[in-house]
Design a protein around this motif. Structure first.
Motif, mmCIF file in Angstrom:
data_model
loop_
_atom_site.group_PDB
_atom_site.id
_atom_site.type_symbol
_atom_site.label_atom_id
_atom_site.label_comp_id
_atom_site.label_asym_id
_atom_site.label_seq_id
_atom_site.Cartn_x
_atom_site.Cartn_y
_atom_site.Cartn_z
ATOM 1 N N LEU A 444 -10.658 4.332 -21.375
ATOM 2 C CA LEU A 444 -10.374 5.752 -21.576
ATOM 3 C C LEU A 444 -10.246 6.083 -23.064
ATOM 4 C CD1 LEU A 444 -7.842 6.196 -18.661
ATOM 5 C CD2 LEU A 444 -10.106 7.245 -18.818
ATOM 6 N N GLY A 445 -9.679 5.150 -23.830
ATOM 7 C CA GLY A 445 -9.600 5.362 -25.271
ATOM 8 C C GLY A 445 -10.978 5.472 -25.894
ATOM 9 N N GLU A 446 -11.922 4.689 -25.377
ATOM 10 C CA GLU A 446 -13.287 4.762 -25.908
ATOM 11 C C GLU A 446 -13.919 6.118 -25.604
ATOM 12 O OE1 GLU A 446 -17.277 1.949 -26.101
ATOM 13 O OE2 GLU A 446 -15.763 1.573 -24.577
ATOM 14 N N VAL A 447 -13.661 6.651 -24.397
ATOM 15 C CA VAL A 447 -14.158 7.995 -24.065
ATOM 16 C C VAL A 447 -13.581 9.020 -25.038
ATOM 17 C CG1 VAL A 447 -14.101 9.842 -22.343
ATOM 18 C CG2 VAL A 447 -14.560 7.488 -21.625
ATOM 19 N N GLN A 448 -12.262 8.964 -25.255
ATOM 20 C CA GLN A 448 -11.636 9.904 -26.186
ATOM 21 C C GLN A 448 -12.194 9.731 -27.595
ATOM 22 O OE1 GLN A 448 -7.523 8.743 -24.481
ATOM 23 N NE2 GLN A 448 -7.157 10.719 -25.459
ATOM 24 N N ALA A 449 -12.416 8.478 -27.990
ATOM 25 C CA ALA A 449 -12.933 8.223 -29.336
ATOM 26 C C ALA A 449 -14.327 8.810 -29.513
ATOM 27 C CB ALA A 449 -12.957 6.722 -29.614
ATOM 28 N N LEU A 450 -15.186 8.602 -28.531
ATOM 29 C CA LEU A 450 -16.549 9.129 -28.644
ATOM 30 C C LEU A 450 -16.529 10.655 -28.650
ATOM 31 C CD1 LEU A 450 -18.446 6.664 -26.295
ATOM 32 C CD2 LEU A 450 -18.641 6.840 -28.779
ATOM 33 N N ALA A 451 -15.664 11.253 -27.831
ATOM 34 C CA ALA A 451 -15.558 12.713 -27.826
ATOM 35 C C ALA A 451 -15.123 13.222 -29.197
ATOM 36 C CB ALA A 451 -14.582 13.167 -26.750
ATOM 37 N N GLU A 452 -14.145 12.554 -29.794
ATOM 38 C CA GLU A 452 -13.660 12.972 -31.113
ATOM 39 C C GLU A 452 -14.708 12.716 -32.195
ATOM 40 O OE1 GLU A 452 -8.897 12.326 -30.232
ATOM 41 O OE2 GLU A 452 -10.164 10.639 -30.808
ATOM 42 N N PHE A 453 -15.427 11.612 -32.079
ATOM 43 C CA PHE A 453 -16.468 11.309 -33.065
ATOM 44 C C PHE A 453 -17.548 12.378 -33.051
ATOM 45 C CE2 PHE A 453 -20.587 9.326 -34.096
ATOM 46 C CZ PHE A 453 -20.340 8.951 -35.404
ATOM 47 N N LYS A 455 -17.271 15.370 -32.192
ATOM 48 C CA LYS A 455 -16.735 16.630 -32.712
ATOM 49 C C LYS A 455 -16.539 16.568 -34.225
ATOM 50 C CE LYS A 455 -13.189 16.874 -29.913
ATOM 51 N NZ LYS A 455 -11.944 17.373 -29.275
ATOM 52 N N GLY A 456 -16.747 15.378 -34.801
ATOM 53 C CA GLY A 456 -16.561 15.228 -36.238
ATOM 54 C C GLY A 456 -15.164 14.807 -36.633
ATOM 55 N N ALA A 457 -14.305 14.487 -35.641
ATOM 56 C CA ALA A 457 -12.942 14.041 -35.937
ATOM 57 C C ALA A 457 -12.969 12.532 -36.149
ATOM 58 C CB ALA A 457 -12.002 14.430 -34.800
ATOM 59 N N TYR A 458 -13.567 12.104 -37.258
ATOM 60 C CA TYR A 458 -13.800 10.675 -37.476
ATOM 61 C C TYR A 458 -12.515 9.850 -37.600
ATOM 62 C CZ TYR A 458 -18.435 12.569 -38.493
ATOM 63 O OH TYR A 458 -19.623 13.230 -38.409
ATOM 64 N N PRO A 459 -11.486 10.310 -38.314
ATOM 65 C CA PRO A 459 -10.273 9.475 -38.411
ATOM 66 C C PRO A 459 -9.645 9.186 -37.053
ATOM 67 C CG PRO A 459 -10.282 11.183 -40.107
ATOM 68 C CD PRO A 459 -11.395 11.519 -39.172
ATOM 69 N N ALA A 460 -9.512 10.225 -36.211
ATOM 70 C CA ALA A 460 -8.893 10.025 -34.898
ATOM 71 C C ALA A 460 -9.752 9.114 -34.030
ATOM 72 C CB ALA A 460 -8.683 11.373 -34.207
ATOM 73 N N ALA A 461 -11.052 9.331 -34.058
ATOM 74 C CA ALA A 461 -11.953 8.491 -33.267
ATOM 75 C C ALA A 461 -11.854 7.033 -33.707
ATOM 76 C CB ALA A 461 -13.391 8.997 -33.411
ATOM 77 N N HIS A 462 -11.820 6.823 -35.003
ATOM 78 C CA HIS A 462 -11.763 5.461 -35.533
ATOM 79 C C HIS A 462 -10.488 4.755 -35.091
ATOM 80 C CE1 HIS A 462 -12.747 2.210 -38.237
ATOM 81 N NE2 HIS A 462 -11.573 2.308 -38.832
ATOM 82 N N LEU A 484 -15.313 -2.474 -31.616
ATOM 83 C CA LEU A 484 -15.249 -2.635 -33.074
ATOM 84 C C LEU A 484 -16.610 -2.359 -33.716
ATOM 85 C CD1 LEU A 484 -12.929 -5.766 -33.307
ATOM 86 C CD2 LEU A 484 -12.414 -3.435 -34.099
ATOM 87 N N ILE A 485 -17.682 -2.692 -33.034
ATOM 88 C CA ILE A 485 -19.014 -2.337 -33.552
ATOM 89 C C ILE A 485 -19.145 -0.822 -33.621
ATOM 90 C CG2 ILE A 485 -21.479 -2.362 -32.983
ATOM 91 C CD1 ILE A 485 -21.057 -5.246 -31.964
ATOM 92 N N GLN A 486 -18.636 -0.116 -32.589
ATOM 93 C CA GLN A 486 -18.593 1.346 -32.659
ATOM 94 C C GLN A 486 -17.720 1.809 -33.819
ATOM 95 O OE1 GLN A 486 -20.027 3.765 -31.075
ATOM 96 N NE2 GLN A 486 -20.825 2.997 -29.139
ATOM 97 N N ALA A 487 -16.619 1.083 -34.038
ATOM 98 C CA ALA A 487 -15.700 1.461 -35.116
ATOM 99 C C ALA A 487 -16.342 1.285 -36.487
ATOM 100 C CB ALA A 487 -14.411 0.645 -35.026
ATOM 101 N N VAL A 488 -17.292 0.360 -36.615
ATOM 102 C CA VAL A 488 -18.042 0.237 -37.870
ATOM 103 C C VAL A 488 -18.744 1.561 -38.180
ATOM 104 C CG1 VAL A 488 -20.007 -0.899 -38.978
ATOM 105 C CG2 VAL A 488 -18.330 -2.254 -37.712
ATOM 106 N N HIS A 489 -19.281 2.190 -37.135
ATOM 107 C CA HIS A 489 -19.973 3.470 -37.314
ATOM 108 C C HIS A 489 -19.002 4.559 -37.765
ATOM 109 C CE1 HIS A 489 -23.091 6.504 -35.485
ATOM 110 N NE2 HIS A 489 -23.030 6.551 -36.789
ATOM 111 N N THR A 490 -17.849 4.652 -37.096
ATOM 112 C CA THR A 490 -16.888 5.691 -37.501
ATOM 113 C C THR A 490 -16.343 5.422 -38.894
ATOM 114 O OG1 THR A 490 -15.135 4.482 -36.340
ATOM 115 C CG2 THR A 490 -16.216 6.232 -35.131
ATOM 116 N N ALA A 491 -16.101 4.138 -39.212
ATOM 117 C CA ALA A 491 -15.571 3.798 -40.535
ATOM 118 C C ALA A 491 -16.545 4.179 -41.640
ATOM 119 C CB ALA A 491 -15.270 2.295 -40.600
ATOM 120 N N TRP A 492 -17.833 4.143 -41.336
ATOM 121 C CA TRP A 492 -18.856 4.483 -42.331
ATOM 122 C C TRP A 492 -18.626 5.872 -42.913
ATOM 123 C CZ3 TRP A 492 -22.178 1.280 -44.523
ATOM 124 C CH2 TRP A 492 -23.238 1.816 -45.273
ATOM 125 N N TYR A 493 -18.092 6.788 -42.092
ATOM 126 C CA TYR A 493 -17.862 8.168 -42.545
ATOM 127 C C TYR A 493 -16.496 8.344 -43.208
ATOM 128 C CZ TYR A 493 -21.990 9.304 -39.827
ATOM 129 O OH TYR A 493 -23.274 9.348 -39.340
#
Length: 913
Positions: A444-453, A455-462, A484-493
């Motif tokens: 469920l956290g991954e769903v929330q993270a992708l939704a936030e990502f 939307k451009g809410a990169y810190p929360a998604a990460h 964590l591989i997904q988190a590499v993408h969010t961290a990039w921003y």
């Protein structure tokens, strides 16, 4: 329908539609969305369009409110007459549409492939004579039908298809951003009076009704009828909204029907499918029969549909009046009766929703039926319908665990539709019920993270991805590594520090060596390698290891593609991007294509293939807009800004860069910001504004953009700008960083760029050695622009050293590349240097051959045609109709000086294939 439909006071609107219909006769496509309040005349305009369509073929459908949760129901009703053309579609498209309509048992296709299939089917059905496609009450279309139709509508070009949508204000939703709209207002006073005067009325009442109706045609026709039926009725002026007053008017007509007829009308209103057999079976169990239809038919409340086995209300407000004003107990009984009557397998989805509507509390039978309906919808790619069914099933669940599970599935389905707010809300609710189950909470956290990502809410998604990975790292290292591989993408921003910390976590949670993610994780942990003796793993070898382990998810491969570009493995990354793009094209995944095309276009820019980059970026930007992916709209706008900067087109560069910089979220940069700043800096450098250019490039050297590919690749431009303003010391730290990066990636072209920079800042003896060594390392064929930039600088140095004859060869070579790429400022600079050596000015030279005259889309189509692909094959690859492909070829032939498809192969070399 037959016969001309009389319109009163709608001359301008009818004229606009007539122009669209005339265009269809010439092979032109068009679309229009009619919007307005109930009764304002939208359906009458559709009727008029149908009556005046001449020889155009016709498809007509209507959104049905009760079927808004049944995937593709509206689309299937609309396209039913055209289904005989299915065999003419490319196999993937045909199978996608058959699966969506339940005509085959195949797995669900990408929703955009269904949209492409709709586009192809409309083009086929239009044939040579054209097609009019009418959709009424579009606000009630199910989401899957709406998305498919809008995707097709946005891709219409030269098929001779006119699409008219009618959508009500204030109810439902039919968002169609960017599409032409015609908003209907009330009739002008003289037209309203003419319509009302069809009923003889006393002057006082006439004046009052004109004021109350506010030009609404339905009110002008129906309110006098209501007053005639009930002369003593009191209408308090303005007491109710017009729609409510019309519903009261219709309810008055219904209430005068016999009780059994009212019951039968309620059954028809509750189902709204209009299937006569099902309505009569259900009506029989609540005390009504076929004979009770007659009074309603005589009163004009209900009419037979397109065939004798269907019913429909004369106006949707009649249905609303019947259903909304019926007692609750009657409505519940009718829904139970309909659930019992809909007993065949193909009616299972409708039965599930009637069971839900009849429930007055938790009901496991209804919840289970809805869960099964949701699963069927998901298989057919009807994610919006699946989300709605899962969510309703959760509310009806008896067991808390089942409720949480169904809410989790609803959240995942909502995420697939792009409904980010709903997905996040459902995931939060489900997480609150899961207790201490780490795997479910992480999911469920991954769903929330992708939704936030998204939307451009990169810190929360990460942070959510990091928390989820930590939650399950010990129990499930594979899922933890995937997060964590997904988190590499969010961290990039977010910045270099966050990226380094994420890579450190990834290295500490390696998946099993046999897992396909293991080689990907191994590659990614080298992403910020500052140098040293150990080279980064080659992308090709990494992919071989992934394949040997069974293959990895596309998302992980796309992140790997971006990482390879960051590590300077441009050729391998470009091949992977094109492989992924070809797979997405073959499967009709238009929504996923912009991501991989971004990596492809970066490879084209880095290697100086500007015409290819323009073609790729133009296509991808259109797809990103059509599919609502603002992140990629930002990115591709900035890439186009770079190409504009190279040409010296200041207005276009500024416009595209502004689009790329828009949409920054709190705590993060906009996705296109790095490319936008590089573009604006390159524009200034090319136009001789070195101080402004240097300021732009220096922004890229600071957090949060310092680790971005653009910051690295723009360093040679920064060094040149600093030297030109007489401040080479401002380039010292960025150059040292670039040198460490070049050492770590071990690419000859990167070493050549380092040597060019040293030539710029070095003393004369060192400068010549550096420039000469750089030219030897440059690949003049694979990366001609970088060779030309170094040749220009070396030529300028030689000319200043009065070695004019040596300078001319280098400057001529650079000028040829700049002219071929259309880089006017750079060509003028080289031409000026040549003139200073005593060479005669030959003027501007031709650009990229015959291809320069083509638009990006024409070039793309011509290249594919020259490879021997048919119009249908090209259409499938580019998400167009085959008629649009033919139209572009017809426009391209004169520009190329050819008369037929066969001659295109001879132009392959000049077109860069």
């Amino acid at each position: 329908m037959s016969g001309l439909v009389e319109l009163c006071g709608r001359e301008a609107e009818a004229g606009a539609i007539a122009a669209l219909l005339a265009g269809a006769g010439r092979g032109e496509s068009a679309l229009l969305v009619l919007r307005g309040e109930p009764g304002i005349g939208k359906t009458a305009l559709l009727d008029h369009a149908e009556a005046t369509a001449g020889d155009l073929r016709l498809l007509r459908g209507t959104g049905v409110e009760s079927e808004a949760e049944l995937p593709f129901s509206g689309l299937q009703l609309l396209l039913r007459p055209a289904l005989d053309c299915l065999p003419a579609l490319p196999a993937p498209q045909r199978l996608a549409l058959e699966s969506a309509f339940g005509l085959s048992s195949g797995a669900g296709a990408d929703p955009m492939l269904v949209g492409l299939a709709v586009l192809s089917l409309l083009a086929e059905y239009a044939d040579e004579g054209g097609l009019l496609c009418l959709v009424d009450d579009a606000q009630w279309l199910d989401r899957a039908s709406r998305d498919a139709l809008l995707f097709a509508a946005r891709r219409l070009r030269a098929e001779g298809v006119v699409m008219l949508f009618a959508a009500r204000d204030g109810e439902g939703s039919f968002p169609a951003p960017g599409l032409p709209e015609l908003r209907l207002s009330g009739l002008r006073p003289e037209a309203a009076a003419a319509l009302l005067d069809r009923h003889p009325l006393p002057p006082t009442l006439r004046f009052r009704l004109l004021a109350e109706a506010r030009g609404n045609p339905l009110a002008l026709l129906e309110l006098p009828v209501a007053l005639a039926a009930e002369p003593g009725a009191a209408f308090a002026p303005g007491a109710l909204p017009l729609t409510s007053r019309l519903q009261l008017t219709f309810h008055g007509q219904v209430s005068r029907m016999p009780e059994a007829s009212q019951t039968l009308l309620l059954v028809a209103a509750a189902d709204e499918e209009g299937e006569l057999a099902a309505v009569l079976r259900a009506a029989e169990t609540v005390g009504a029969g076929v004979g009770d239809l007659l009074p309603a038919e005589r009163a004009g409340l209900i009419v037979r549909g397109g065939s004798e086995d269907s019913l429909r209300f004369r106006h949707p407000l009649i249905r609303a009046a019947v259903y909304q004003r019926a007692p609750l107990a009657h409505r519940l009984a009718v829904h139970r009766a309909l659930a019992a009557a809909l007993d065949s397998p193909e009616q299972a989805d409708r039965r599930a929703w009637h069971l839900a509507a009849a429930a007055t509390g938790p009901d496991e039978e209804a919840a289970t039926a809805l869960e099964h309906a949701a699963a069927r919808a998901r298989v057919r790619s009807g994610y919006e319908a699946a989300a709605a069914a899962y969510e309703r099933a959760a509310r009806l669940s008896v067991d808390p665990g089942a409720r949480a599970r169904r809410e989790a599935m609803a959240a995942e389905a909502a995420l697939e539709t792009g409904d980010l707010e709903r997905a996040g809300d459902l995931a939060r609710r489900a997480a609150a019920r899961t207790g201490g189950a780490p795997a479910v909470r992480a999911r469920l956290g991954e769903v929330q993270a992708l939704a936030e990502f998204w939307k451009g809410a990169y810190p929360a998604a990460h942070q959510r991805l990091l928390d989820g990975a930590a939650l399950i790292g010990g129990a499930d290292p594979v899922q933890a590594a995937q997060m964590l591989i997904q988190a590499v993408h969010t961290a990039w921003y977010l910045g270099e520090q966050q990226l380094a910390a994420t890579l450190e976590r990834l290295s500490a949670v390696p998946p099993a060596d046999t897992d396909p993610l293991a080689p990907i994780a191994c590659f990614l942990v080298h992403l910020l390698n500052p140098g040293g003796s150990e080279p980064p793993p080659p992308l090709g070898e990494t992919l071989d290891e992934v394949r040997r382990r069974g293959g990895a998810p596309d998302q992980a491969l796309m992140i790997l593609c971006g990482a390879a570009l960051a590590r300077g493995q441009d050729a391998d990354a470009y091949r992977l991007a094109n492989t992924l793009a070809a797979d997405h094209r073959a499967r009709g995944r238009a929504g996923r294509l912009p991501t991989v095309l971004f990596f492809a276009v970066e490879g084209e820019v880095f290697t100086g293939r500007h015409l290819d980059a323009l073609t790729t970026a133009t296509e991808a930007l259109g797809l990103a807009r059509d599919t609502g992916q603002q992140q990629w709209v930002s990115q591709f706008s900035s890439v186009l800004a770079y190409l504009d900067a190279a040409k010296g087109d200041e207005d276009a560069c500024s416009r595209h860069a502004e689009a790329g910089l828009a949409g920054a979220a709190a705590g993060a940069i906009s996705p296109g910001a790095p490319w936008a700043h590089w573009s604006l800096g390159l524009l200034d450098l090319g136009l001789g504004r070195a101080e402004a250019a240097l300021a732009r490039f220096e922004r890229l050297t600071r957090k949060p953009m310092r680790h971005h590919i653009c910051a690295t690749r723009s360093t040679p431009d920064l060094v040149e700008s600093a030297v030109r303003v007489g401040a080479p010391e401002r380039a010292a730290e960025p150059l040292a960083r670039f040198e460490r990066w070049a050492e770590s990636v071990r690419q000859p072209w990167a070493d050549a760029l380092v040597l060019r920079c040293r030539g710029l800042i070095g003393a004369d003896d060192q400068a010549e050695q550096s420039y000469a060594a750089a030219l030897k390392l440059h690949d003049q064929d694979a990366r001609p622009l970088e060779y030309a930039r170094t040749a220009l600088l070396y030529g300028e140095w030689l000319r200043r050293a009065r070695r004019k004859s040596e300078a001319r060869g280098l400057l001529n070579g650079a000028l040829e590349v700049f002219d071929r790429l259309g880089m006017a400022p750079w060509a003028e600079r080289a031409r000026g240097e040549l003139t200073a050596t005593g060479a005669q000015d030959q003027g501007a030279r031709a650009g990229e051959g015959a291809a320069a005259a083509l638009t990006p889309q024409e070039l793309q189509i011509v290249r594919l045609a020259a490879q021997g692909l048919s119009n249908r094959d090209i259409a499938a690859q580019l998400f167009l109709s085959h008629r649009t492909v033919g139209y572009h070829l017809y426009k391209a032939y004169p520009k190329l000086g050819v008369a037929s498809r066969g001659e295109l192969k001879n132009l392959a070399a000049s077109l860069g294939m």
